[in-house]
Design a protein around this motif. Structure first.
Motif, mmCIF file in Angstrom:
data_model
loop_
_atom_site.group_PDB
_atom_site.id
_atom_site.type_symbol
_atom_site.label_atom_id
_atom_site.label_comp_id
_atom_site.label_asym_id
_atom_site.label_seq_id
_atom_site.Cartn_x
_atom_site.Cartn_y
_atom_site.Cartn_z
ATOM 1 N N LYS A 65 0.810 -1.200 0.085
ATOM 2 C CA LYS A 65 0.073 -0.335 -0.043
ATOM 3 C C LYS A 65 1.021 1.241 0.145
ATOM 4 O O LYS A 65 1.940 1.416 0.664
ATOM 5 C CB LYS A 65 -0.834 0.155 1.242
ATOM 6 C CG LYS A 65 -1.503 -1.269 1.263
ATOM 7 C CD LYS A 65 -3.326 -1.084 1.256
ATOM 8 C CE LYS A 65 -3.885 -2.337 1.519
ATOM 9 N NZ LYS A 65 -4.198 -3.078 0.091
ATOM 10 N N THR A 118 -0.735 4.508 -0.914
ATOM 11 C CA THR A 118 -1.612 5.587 -0.830
ATOM 12 C C THR A 118 -2.637 5.599 0.202
ATOM 13 O O THR A 118 -3.230 4.683 0.433
ATOM 14 C CB THR A 118 -2.624 6.103 -2.134
ATOM 15 O OG1 THR A 118 -1.272 6.332 -3.073
ATOM 16 C CG2 THR A 118 -3.207 7.267 -2.177
ATOM 17 N N SER A 119 -2.649 6.519 1.299
ATOM 18 C CA SER A 119 -3.818 6.584 2.378
ATOM 19 C C SER A 119 -4.422 7.916 2.342
ATOM 20 O O SER A 119 -3.991 8.902 2.247
ATOM 21 C CB SER A 119 -3.070 6.157 3.853
ATOM 22 O OG SER A 119 -4.204 6.055 4.627
ATOM 23 N N GLN A 155 -8.115 9.964 3.546
ATOM 24 C CA GLN A 155 -9.275 9.890 4.532
ATOM 25 C C GLN A 155 -10.551 9.984 3.986
ATOM 26 O O GLN A 155 -10.939 11.222 2.881
ATOM 27 C CB GLN A 155 -8.864 11.245 5.704
ATOM 28 C CG GLN A 155 -9.926 11.233 6.539
ATOM 29 C CD GLN A 155 -9.527 12.364 7.663
ATOM 30 O OE1 GLN A 155 -8.572 12.062 8.617
ATOM 31 N NE2 GLN A 155 -10.150 13.413 7.643
ATOM 32 N N GLN A 200 -8.369 -2.367 -1.889
ATOM 33 C CA GLN A 200 -8.742 -1.283 -0.969
ATOM 34 C C GLN A 200 -8.653 -1.777 0.358
ATOM 35 O O GLN A 200 -9.346 -2.531 0.635
ATOM 36 C CB GLN A 200 -9.434 -0.305 -1.625
ATOM 37 C CG GLN A 200 -9.072 0.511 -2.586
ATOM 38 C CD GLN A 200 -9.975 -0.101 -3.878
ATOM 39 O OE1 GLN A 200 -9.679 0.502 -5.174
ATOM 40 N NE2 GLN A 200 -10.634 -1.211 -3.877
ATOM 41 N N THR A 201 -7.875 -1.372 1.304
ATOM 42 C CA THR A 201 -8.156 -1.204 2.872
ATOM 43 C C THR A 201 -8.803 -0.291 3.484
ATOM 44 O O THR A 201 -8.327 0.779 3.208
ATOM 45 C CB THR A 201 -6.870 -1.605 3.524
ATOM 46 O OG1 THR A 201 -6.199 -2.851 2.719
ATOM 47 C CG2 THR A 201 -7.135 -1.988 5.046
ATOM 48 N N THR A 255 -10.760 5.654 6.738
ATOM 49 C CA THR A 255 -9.565 5.967 5.954
ATOM 50 C C THR A 255 -9.662 4.829 4.821
ATOM 51 O O THR A 255 -10.095 3.582 5.230
ATOM 52 C CB THR A 255 -8.131 5.956 6.558
ATOM 53 O OG1 THR A 255 -8.008 4.641 7.278
ATOM 54 C CG2 THR A 255 -7.991 7.253 7.479
ATOM 55 N N VAL A 256 -8.944 5.035 3.776
ATOM 56 C CA VAL A 256 -8.839 3.922 2.791
ATOM 57 C C VAL A 256 -7.174 4.105 2.238
ATOM 58 O O VAL A 256 -6.665 5.082 2.131
ATOM 59 C CB VAL A 256 -9.909 4.116 1.378
ATOM 60 C CG1 VAL A 256 -9.448 5.583 0.605
ATOM 61 C CG2 VAL A 256 -9.656 3.102 0.617
ATOM 62 N N SER A 257 -6.862 3.015 2.180
ATOM 63 C CA SER A 257 -5.414 2.854 1.626
ATOM 64 C C SER A 257 -5.189 1.698 0.348
ATOM 65 O O SER A 257 -6.008 0.741 0.283
ATOM 66 C CB SER A 257 -4.432 2.182 2.914
ATOM 67 O OG SER A 257 -4.497 2.873 3.878
ATOM 68 N N TYR A 258 -4.380 2.077 -0.522
ATOM 69 C CA TYR A 258 -4.343 1.301 -1.616
ATOM 70 C C TYR A 258 -2.745 1.471 -2.171
ATOM 71 O O TYR A 258 -2.297 2.307 -1.821
ATOM 72 C CB TYR A 258 -5.426 1.509 -2.717
ATOM 73 C CG TYR A 258 -5.348 2.883 -3.158
ATOM 74 C CD1 TYR A 258 -4.576 3.466 -3.992
ATOM 75 C CD2 TYR A 258 -6.445 3.648 -2.669
ATOM 76 C CE1 TYR A 258 -4.821 4.885 -4.572
ATOM 77 C CE2 TYR A 258 -6.747 5.061 -3.134
ATOM 78 C CZ TYR A 258 -5.825 5.705 -4.025
ATOM 79 O OH TYR A 258 -5.883 6.976 -4.605
#
Length: 122
Positions: free
Chosen positions: A2, A4-5, A7, A46-47, A119-122
């Motif tokens: 990952k 990119t994180s 909000q 995506q997390t 949040t989302v991370s990818y």
């Protein structure tokens, strides 16, 4: 890995206006955020992380695969506390697979507590 994180929703206290929440509504939508599929056709994982305190609400992650977004473009991809039950000081993570171009948070039955952030991370 990952890299990119982002909000999806900032700190939102029930009863206090913030962002798209007017402080009195029990339902609102967060702003749309560009997801992994916006930048790459290979972006499929995506997390999403949810951080809440004494929350009584339903938080739904919505996504779209459209490049131009309309209200009818959105569909639900993950829900936390779908029955509106209480989540006390809870942190939850969900892995979402899909070539989503945009994501947002939809909050319903918001009657108590704090959404510290989503949040989302990818």
């Amino acid at each position: 890995m990952k890299t990119t994180s982002l909000q999806l929703l900032p700190a939102t206290n029930q009863g206090s206006a913030s962002g798209n929440y007017d402080g009195t509504a029990t339902s609102f939508n967060g702003d749309a955020v560009k997801a992994a599929g916006y930048y790459s056709s290979r972006g499929t994982l995506q997390t999403v992380a949810f951080f809440t305190t004494d929350l009584l609400a339903t938080i739904t992650i919505q996504a779209t695969v459209d490049s131009t977004v309309t209200e009818s473009s959105w569909f639900d991809v993950h829900t936390v506390a779908g029955d509106g039950s209480s989540i006390t000081n809870d942190n939850e993570v969900a892995n979402l697979t899909g070539r989503y171009t945009w994501m947002r948070v939809k909050v319903t039955n918001f009657t108590q507590g704090v959404i510290d952030k989503v949040t989302v991370s990818y």
